[in-house]
Every structure is written in C-alpha cells, then in structure tokens.
Design an enzyme around this catalytic site. Structure first.
Site, PDB file in Angstrom:
ATOM      1  N   ASP A  26       0.829  -1.205   0.000  1.00 60.47           N
ATOM      2  CA  ASP A  26       0.000   0.000   0.000  1.00 60.47           C
ATOM      3  C   ASP A  26       0.862   1.254   0.000  1.00 60.47           C
ATOM      4  O   ASP A  26       2.069   1.211   0.298  1.00 60.47           O
ATOM      5  CB  ASP A  26      -0.907  -0.043   1.243  1.00 60.47           C
ATOM      6  CG  ASP A  26      -2.244   0.633   1.010  1.00 60.47           C
ATOM      7  OD1 ASP A  26      -2.345   1.466   0.089  1.00 60.47           O
ATOM      8  OD2 ASP A  26      -3.186   0.341   1.766  1.00 60.47           O
ATOM      9  N   ASP A  76     -10.764   1.880  -3.314  1.00 56.35           N
ATOM     10  CA  ASP A  76     -11.371   1.566  -2.015  1.00 56.35           C
ATOM     11  C   ASP A  76     -12.894   1.615  -2.103  1.00 56.35           C
ATOM     12  O   ASP A  76     -13.577   1.377  -1.101  1.00 56.35           O
ATOM     13  CB  ASP A  76     -10.914   2.581  -0.953  1.00 56.35           C
ATOM     14  CG  ASP A  76      -9.574   2.194  -0.343  1.00 56.35           C
ATOM     15  OD1 ASP A  76      -9.107   1.073  -0.597  1.00 56.35           O
ATOM     16  OD2 ASP A  76      -8.989   3.020   0.378  1.00 56.35           O
TER      17      ASP A  76
HETATM   18  C1  GLA Z   1      -5.753   1.913   2.223  1.00 56.25           C
HETATM   19  C2  GLA Z   1      -6.163   0.751   1.350  1.00 56.25           C
HETATM   20  C3  GLA Z   1      -7.203  -0.071   2.069  1.00 56.25           C
HETATM   21  C4  GLA Z   1      -6.649  -0.547   3.388  1.00 56.25           C
HETATM   22  C5  GLA Z   1      -6.172   0.623   4.208  1.00 56.25           C
HETATM   23  C6  GLA Z   1      -5.444   0.173   5.443  1.00 56.25           C
HETATM   24  O1  GLA Z   1      -6.793   2.814   2.381  1.00 56.25           O
HETATM   25  O2  GLA Z   1      -6.616   1.195   0.116  1.00 56.25           O
HETATM   26  O3  GLA Z   1      -7.605  -1.159   1.274  1.00 56.25           O
HETATM   27  O4  GLA Z   1      -5.612  -1.460   3.150  1.00 56.25           O
HETATM   28  O5  GLA Z   1      -5.290   1.451   3.479  1.00 56.25           O
HETATM   29  O6  GLA Z   1      -5.013   1.224   6.214  1.00 56.25           O
END
Ligand code: GLA
Length: 737
Positions: free
Chosen positions: A476, A546
């Site tokens: 990420d 997301d």
């Molecule tokens: C980001 C990612 C999510 C999740 C969060 C965790 O927002 O896109 O899918 O993994 O971080 O903090």
C-alpha cells in the site's frame, strides 16, 4: 519474422506490422519529420509528404531556410527556440546558459530485440525489432537516442529516449519527454480518466480545444486524479467505430500527457515525465533514460483499442509467473475489523474463511507494533507484541494449517512521526530544510531516493517474507508527496528527487519480487492512486479502488478497462450499507460488480458472514470454479447508459461466455433492452447454462440477447426478470457447443 522496419536510401524509415504503419524521414535539414501513423500500408516508404513548404506570413523560417519553418512541421522529437513555438519534447539549459538545442540526424541502427532501460521497468521483447535513431546537437554535444520497438503480434509501438552528454560541460534537462507524436489536422475528441480517492477512473470525453490540454501528476505518484492514459478519438468514436490514438507510460511517478492543437490545427502529443518541477543535471559522460511511452493506433474503435492494450499488458508487462494463473479467493480483514485485529480474531476469521470455502486469509493494516489506528507505527514492521505475541511467521503457519494461504499488508514507503523508525532516522523522510513537513493520513513519506532507505526496507520485508509462509503481499501507499527534498542530495539536485524516488522504489520492488517470485504482490495506493504499468511490471494485480459499493465500482471498472485487462484487478464483497457511500445492496450485486476481476474475495465480519452464509458459500464457490476463466480472457463493454451496464467476458479458450447486466435505478414500464454480444463464432451453438436454451453465435451477435426485465410486477414466466428494486444484477453463463 518479416522485416518490420525498412529504410530507404534517402532515409525514410517505416515500421509496419498488421496493426499499423509508422513512417518518418530525415528532412534535407537533418530534422526527423513525421509522415504517417495509422493503418498498415503495403508500401509504407512511399507515403506522401503532406507538409507543404511554403511562405507563411509571420512564420519564422528555420536557420537560414526560406520556406521551411519548424513551427508547422510534424516532427519526431521537437525542441524549442529555432522556429517552433509549440511545447517541446526536449528543453533544458546548455553550457552557454541558453535553452536552444537543435537536434539533427546522426546515425541509425536496427536491432532484432527490445533493449531494456537501465533502472526502469520496460516492456518485454519477443518477436520484435527496434529502430534506434541517434540525433545530435553538434554545438553542445548532446546526443538523443530515440528508440522505437515494433512487435510482430502486438498493436503497441514502444518509444523511449536516452539523453547523453557527450561534451565536456554539464547540461540541465527540464523537458525530457519519452515521445512526441505530431499528427495531422483532424476532428479529434480527447478521452481521459480522472478521479480521486474512491472515485477513480471516471471517463471524460471532450472536443479537442485549441491550445494545450494536459493530464499530469505532480503528486509523486501517477495518481487517481489523472490516470496516465489519454486517447485521441476521431469525433463520434464508439466501441466499434472510429480511429483511435491512445497512449500510456510505464511509469509510476510525476508524468505528463500533453496535447497541443497548433495554429494550423496540427496536433502534438507529448508523453513522459512531467516537466513541471523536474530538472536533471546531466554531467559529461552521463546518460538519462526516459520511461517507455506506449502508443496504440486502431481504426476499430474503443473495443479494438482495449483488446490491443489488454493483450500487450498481459504478454509484455505483468510478471510472467502469474500469467494465466488463477488467483486465490480471499477474506481480507480490513472492512471486517479495521485496526481491531489480533491473533484470536484472525484465527476466528480464518475459520470462517475455511467454512465459506475461500482460499486465502489476508491480514490487512493493524498488525505491527503499536498500530491501533492510523496515527502511529508505520515503519516499525515487527508484529505487535501484545496482539500478535507469537509473531507473523507462527500466525501464518497456523492459518496455513487450516488449509488456507496467508497474505499480509505492508505500507513500506511510509513512516509515522510516532514510530521507532522516525525517532531513529528523522533524516530519512522527504523534507526540505526549515519547513515543517506536511502530513497525509498522519504520515510522512520515506525518501526512497536514498540507498540506505531502500536497503532498510528490503531487510524489513525480507525478514517477514523469508519465513516462507507468506503467499501474498498487499503493498500500500497512502499519501501524496509534499516538501519533496532529500537530505542525501546536494542543493542543485533537489529537483531530481521525485524521479530518483521512483527509481529507488523500482529497485526495491525488483529485488523483492526476484527473491520471492511465487509471492503474489498486489499494488494498492489508497485504492487506485498509483495504478499504472510501472507498478504492474512488478505486481500482477492491483486494488483498483477503495470504493466497494457496486454502483461506484461499475464506473471504476468501466474506466479502468479501457487500458487495463481485468486480470490486473482485485475486488471483494464489502459490507452493506457500504462504508464509503452508505448504499445498501445485495450480496449478488456486490459480487457481480467485480465478477470479471481476476482476484475475488470478501471483507466482512463474522456477523455479516453468518447473515449471508449460504449466499457467500455459493459465490465463493463460483469464484473458485471460475478462477481459471478470469485470466487471459476477453472483456468487452456492451452497454453503459447511465442506468444500465452490460459486460461480456469470453474465456481464453472461447468456450465459456459470461454476460453480466446491472440495472441501477428501478422504474416502472421500462423499455426492453438487448445486448449484442461480440466475438462469438457465428455458426457455433451457445447453450445458456441456467435453462439449457441454445442460441446461434450470429443470433446473439446480430439479433442480440434480451436483457432481464426489472419490474415491480413479475407476471410472465416467459420473461426473464431481475430482483425487484434498485441495484439489480444478473449473470448469464453460456457454454459453446
Ligand atoms: C488503504 C487501502 C485499504 C486498506 C487501508 C489500510 O486505504 O486502500 O484497502 O488497506 O489502506 O489502512
């Protein structure tokens, strides 16, 4: 392999395969003059020179010529200041302190391979030829190599440029574009993909304005604001009609795709590193390589364009190891538990995962020392002693003993001010002297232009992966960069940091993915904030957004699918009401919105799983059984009209055809919709699995498939109905006889 690159005695160069011809020549002045980019020609060296050398009032004529101005000459790699006033591919400062460069043809070479670029990911070779043209500015001894690779079986032309300082004094580069494409006048529209967090890949189509239109990033990542993709369309282009020129880059940092419509309606497309805030000191004897720019031409509309991109991304970009490899179904802990994770909870979710038949448990954010919310601990990649007392390797082993695979989340490029790493190495962040670094999600960006940082991150991740029980990593990256500066570089190299960061990131990814070739890496940056071919060169799939609400997701997948094959994407069934926009929707619609993504799973807590137990078992079973289908096949957009979406997915062996239909808002008395399928065998029988009905391929393509009807009253059993109400969905499965 036939010669795809031909050269005439008077130095006209033609690149031709079954998809396109690309032709340019050396003008009498030594300038590379563009002649043709379009459909394949049988005699490409004989194309006419359309550009007329004539006197134009007010035009500046090129260095002593009378009827020749670079201002309206289509060129292969234009610079500024010698009669062309358009935005240039090359710009910078030479050793005399001025910005005038004048590039002339010096030599050329044809090789039957694809050269790799130093420190940058590049498209794989194969059956291809590369034309390398060397241009030089004899006064300042700057050489520019232009690389053009053409493939026998791909519709993509790959371009890049290499700048070498062959003189004795420093040259400073400011515009170092990868490619320039000067196209003739036409009535173009521009298609591009814009967005933001949880609303990535929105499509916009505009008439090409006069002046300059740019999509770019100055955020450090390629970003969700503008995906690095732009297409010039013949006005009125549809899925199956129209001339399309589309471009992307194999790059994950600050990019620019610039379109300029000049005074004579000529069109210049530049693709490469964003010249804004970029500056590179090129010392004598040094070379600077640009990322690769990819170009597609087709006269078959957007569908043909997407087919070309999808084939290319699979064949030449994403790691070979995972090509045609079904992806595991999974349960991800994020929307099930957020930061509230511990060993017991993970093991309980692992039991649920086993019960509903998914293949893998993914431990998302929250597992490392002190991480209970997003205010601390990024950088300290050791398991939290209180919540994960036996450590990650032991947890991974125990999860695997239940017959599951195990995956884990990292955000390696970041550090929270509240962390042991920041205390030990405050100088490791991107920052500039005298300014308080701006935070994003309470975190700072590590300076990946530094070797020590790259080494540290490698050792931290390696320490966990080396246990051998990690099957998957979600990588990420959750903020944009600010105060971009490095304590490791001198003052006059500070504007190199953004690009050096990306080079450091690629170095780290290359090392890790080489050491762990069987670990499935998934790229994520708050969803699709760095979804590009640079990242896909190392990681076969990405978390595209997301946004897990199905209606939001439909738009995102639609937009992403212009360029990216869906086997580079992952999707899960998230909670309802949805956590991003509050929408309530069925499990079926939540699943079907991501049904053609290669990686499919769920992110639900135990109560949600219990509530939808049987349905989840059924969909995860379908996901598992269709896993092999969802890699390597053909994705086609059939309907998209604001309230309905219909997609077709045809498996690689062409034996199974899926059609997913979504009806967003319900209404009474609606028209009957039909979808005309594409790419079937006209004479073959296609059996609809649900009721055994048989259809001929040509009937499904010409006459179409009636879509199910959304009605408040389901009255006739001869009509196929959908769930009543809003956000309905339907999946057809056909088997070819
Ligand atoms: C980001 C990612 C999510 C999740 C969060 C965790 O927002 O896109 O899918 O993994 O971080 O903090």
């Amino acid at each position: 392999m036939p010669d795809m690159i031909t050269v005439s005695d008077d130095l006209t160069f033609a690149l031709t395969n079954r998809f396109f011809s690309y032709v340019f020549r050396v003008s009498p002045e030594g300038i590379l003059e563009h002649l043709h980019y379009g459909g394949p020609l049988c005699e490409p060296l004989d194309v006419a020179v359309h550009h007329i050398r004539t006197q134009r009032s007010v035009a500046s004529t090129f260095q002593g010529g009378h009827y020749f101005s670079l201002g309206d000459t289509p060129q292969e790699f234009p610079s500024f200041g010698t009669s062309d006033y358009r935005f240039p591919a090359l710009h910078g400062r030479n050793s005399d302190g001025n910005t005038i460069f004048s590039l002339r043809h010096k030599s050329h070479e044809i090789v039957t391979r694809k050269p790799r670029l130093k420190r940058l990911p590049s498209a794989r070779g194969g059956s291809c030829e590369t034309l390398i043209i060397t241009l030089e500015d004899p006064l300042h001894k700057l050489e520019v190599e232009l690389l053009y690779t053409i493939y026998a079986e791909q519709g993509v032309l790959v371009r890049a440029a290499k700048f070498s300082n062959c003189g004795e004094k420093e040259i400073q580069l400011q515009h170092a574009f990868s490619s320039a494409l000067d196209l003739p006048q036409d009535d173009y529209e521009i298609l591009h993909l814009h967005g933001t967090w949880a609303r990535e890949f929105n499509e916009e189509r505009i008439d090409m304005p006069k002046g300059r239109f740019v999509v770019d990033s100055a955020r450090g990542t390629s970003s969700a604001a503008h995906n690095p993709f732009l297409a010039l369309l013949q006005k009125g282009t549809t899925e199956d009609f129209g001339r399309v020129y589309a471009t992307t880059l194999i790059y994950s940092g600050n990019f620019a795709l610039s379109v300029e419509r000049g005074e004579f309606e000529d069109v210049r497309l530049l693709a490469g590193i964003n010249p804004f805030n970029f500056h590179w000191r090129l010392k004598p004897g040094k070379t600077f390589c640009t990322p690769e720019a990819l170009h597609v031409f087709t006269d078959g509309g957007l569908r043909a364009m997407s087919h070309i991109w999808h084939d290319f991304v699979r064949e030449k970009i994403t790691p070979k190891r995972f090509k045609d490899t079904p992806r595991p179904t999974y349960l991800n802990t994020w929307e099930a538990a957020y930061f509230d994770v511990d060993e017991d909870k993970v093991l309980a979710l692992a039991d649920k995962a086993t019960d509903i038949g998914v293949d893998m448990l993914v431990l998302d954010d929250g597992w490392f020392e002190g991480r209970r919310d997003d205010t601390s601990s990024l950088g300290d990649w050791v398991a939290d002693a209180a919540r994960f007392p036996s450590g990650i390797p032991s947890l991974a082993r125990r999860v695997k003993e239940k017959g599951l695979k195990f995956g884990i989340w990292f955000e390696p490029e970041m550090v929270n001010p509240k962390s042991a790493l920041f205390e030990a190495h405050p100088e490791w962040i991107l920052h500039v002297p005298g300014r308080t670094p701006s935070l994003g999600r309470n975190q700072l960006t590590l300076d990946l232009s530094r070797n020590d940082v790259v080494e540290y991150l490698f050792s931290q991740i390696d320490a966990i992966l080396s246990c051998g029980d990690i099957d998957y990593v979600k990588w990420d990256m959750n903020r944009h960069m600010t105060e971009v500066g490095s304590a490791d570089l001198p003052r006059n190299r500070q504007r190199e940091v953004s690009h050096r960061y990306i080079l450091g990131l690629y170095k780290l990814l290359k090392r890790l993915t080489k050491k762990y070739p069987n670990v499935l890496f998934e790229n994520c940056a708050s969803g699709g904030n760095r979804f590009d071919l640079g990242m896909l060169s190392f990681m076969p799939q990405g978390w595209v957004s997301d946004m897990c609400d199905p209606v939001g997701r439909l738009e995102i997948i639609n937009g992403a699918s212009y360029l990216y094959p869906l086997d580079t994407t992952a999707a899960y069934i998230g909670p309802s009401p949805n956590h991003q926009n509050g929408r309530v929707s069925s499990v079926q619609t939540r699943f079907l919105a991501g049904v053609f993504c290669a990686a499919r799973g769920i992110s639900l807590n135990e109560a949600d799983i219990a509530e939808h137990y049987d349905e989840l078992i059924a969909w995860m079973d379908f996901a598992k059984k269709s896993g092999a289908d969802m890699v390597g096949g053909r994705f086609d957009r059939l309907i998209r009209n604001g309230n309905e979406v219909c997609w077709q997915y045809t498996t690689q062996d062409k034996r199974t055809v899926y059609v997913a239909y979504f009806h967003i808002l319900s209404a009474p008395n609606l028209p009957f919709r039909r979808a005309r399928l594409v790419g079937l065998e006209p004479h073959a029988d296609y059996m609809l699995v649900e009721d055994g009905a048989r259809y001929k391929g040509d009937a499904l393509m010409q006459n179409g498939l009636p879509m199910p009807y959304v009605s408040t009253d389901q009255v006739r059993d001869t009509v196929r109905y959908m769930e009543k109400g809003d956000f309905s969905s339907y999946l057809f499965t056909f088997k070819r006889g």
